[in-house]
Enzyme design. Structure first.
Site, PDB file in Angstrom:
ATOM      1  N   HIS A 135       0.842  -1.190   0.000  1.00  0.00           N
ATOM      2  CA  HIS A 135       0.000   0.000   0.000  1.00  0.00           C
ATOM      3  C   HIS A 135       0.882   1.247   0.000  1.00  0.00           C
ATOM      4  CE1 HIS A 135       0.384  -0.741   4.491  1.00  0.00           C
ATOM      5  NE2 HIS A 135       0.822   0.493   4.371  1.00  0.00           N
TER       6      HIS A 135
HETATM    7  P1  TYD Z   1      -2.424  -3.823   7.568  1.00  0.00           P
HETATM    8  O1  TYD Z   1      -2.618  -2.503   6.927  1.00  0.00           O
HETATM    9  O2  TYD Z   1      -2.829  -5.042   6.798  1.00  0.00           O
HETATM   10  O3  TYD Z   1      -0.911  -3.989   8.023  1.00  0.00           O
HETATM   11  P2  TYD Z   1       0.427  -3.857   7.131  1.00  0.00           P
HETATM   12  O4  TYD Z   1       0.016  -3.505   5.730  1.00  0.00           O
HETATM   13  O5  TYD Z   1       1.186  -2.732   7.758  1.00  0.00           O
HETATM   14  O6  TYD Z   1       1.128  -5.133   7.219  1.00  0.00           O
HETATM   15  O7  TYD Z   1      -3.176  -3.791   8.963  1.00  0.00           O
HETATM   16  C1  TYD Z   1      -3.646  -4.964   9.613  1.00  0.00           C
HETATM   17  C2  TYD Z   1      -4.904  -4.621  10.385  1.00  0.00           C
HETATM   18  O8  TYD Z   1      -4.609  -3.724  11.451  1.00  0.00           O
HETATM   19  C3  TYD Z   1      -5.971  -3.961   9.535  1.00  0.00           C
HETATM   20  O9  TYD Z   1      -7.228  -4.505   9.899  1.00  0.00           O
HETATM   21  C4  TYD Z   1      -5.921  -2.506   9.943  1.00  0.00           C
HETATM   22  C5  TYD Z   1      -5.436  -2.569  11.377  1.00  0.00           C
HETATM   23  N1  TYD Z   1      -4.647  -1.398  11.800  1.00  0.00           N
HETATM   24  C6  TYD Z   1      -5.164  -0.547  12.748  1.00  0.00           C
HETATM   25  O10 TYD Z   1      -6.308  -0.691  13.235  1.00  0.00           O
HETATM   26  N2  TYD Z   1      -4.392   0.510  13.170  1.00  0.00           N
HETATM   27  C7  TYD Z   1      -3.163   0.735  12.676  1.00  0.00           C
HETATM   28  O11 TYD Z   1      -2.486   1.708  13.094  1.00  0.00           O
HETATM   29  C8  TYD Z   1      -2.644  -0.159  11.665  1.00  0.00           C
HETATM   30  C9  TYD Z   1      -1.272   0.067  11.066  1.00  0.00           C
HETATM   31  C10 TYD Z   1      -3.424  -1.209  11.270  1.00  0.00           C
END
Ligand code: TYD
Length: 133
Positions: free
Chosen positions: A49
């Site tokens: 992303h």
């Molecule tokens: P995700 O965006 O998939 O993590 P990454 O791409 O960094 O590996 O996030 C995983 C889950 O956590 C998703 O349901 C969103 C949630 N989340 C939050 O609630 N708060 C946050 O600050 C972050 C980074 C993720």
């Protein structure tokens, strides 16, 4: 490419090591959020992303993983494997994380609160958003 590796100042002596991170000092933004990723396993990739308005610093507190960073024109790979190096990722950068070691611990400092609406999770949309800037 809107990213850079930052060497953190280490206060170390015979007792161990300490690193201090301060918003608008050695961290180049006001820190509004901290999150961490742990219990990782190598089979899965994360990230994939970009953010329009978010800046982050990522530190591998333990273990290692690889970041793929992409500004829409170039793609570069960076390994994070030391707690004294922070990866700064600025705005409009596509990122992917992969090759996690088992139990890698990533700490992330962010310049904004969590806002899912601010995520660009589709690579083609990311490319389009860069062109429209
Ligand atoms: P995700 O965006 O998939 O993590 P990454 O791409 O960094 O590996 O996030 C995983 C889950 O956590 C998703 O349901 C969103 C949630 N989340 C939050 O609630 N708060 C946050 O600050 C972050 C980074 C993720």
């Amino acid at each position: 490419m809107n990213y850079k590796l930052i060497n953190m100042k280490v206060f170390g002596d015979e007792r161990g090591k300490l690193i201090s991170l301060e918003g608008n000092k050695n961290i180049p933004f006001d820190i509004k959020r901290v999150y961490y990723i742990y219990d990782t396993i190598p089979d899965f990739e994360r990230g994939k992303h970009a953010h329009k308005n978010l800046e982050q610093i990522i530190v591998a507190m333990d273990g290692s993983c690889q970041f793929v960073l992409d500004d829409g024109e170039k793609r570069e790979e960076v390994w994070l494997n030391r707690p004294d190096i922070g990866l700064y990722i600025g705005k409009n950068m596509w990122r992917e994380m992969r090759h996690f070691s088992y139990g890698c611990k990533l700490m992330v400092l962010a310049s904004e609160h969590y806002n899912e609406k601010e995520y660009i999770r589709d690579y083609q949309k990311f490319l389009g958003s860069i062109k429209n800037d």
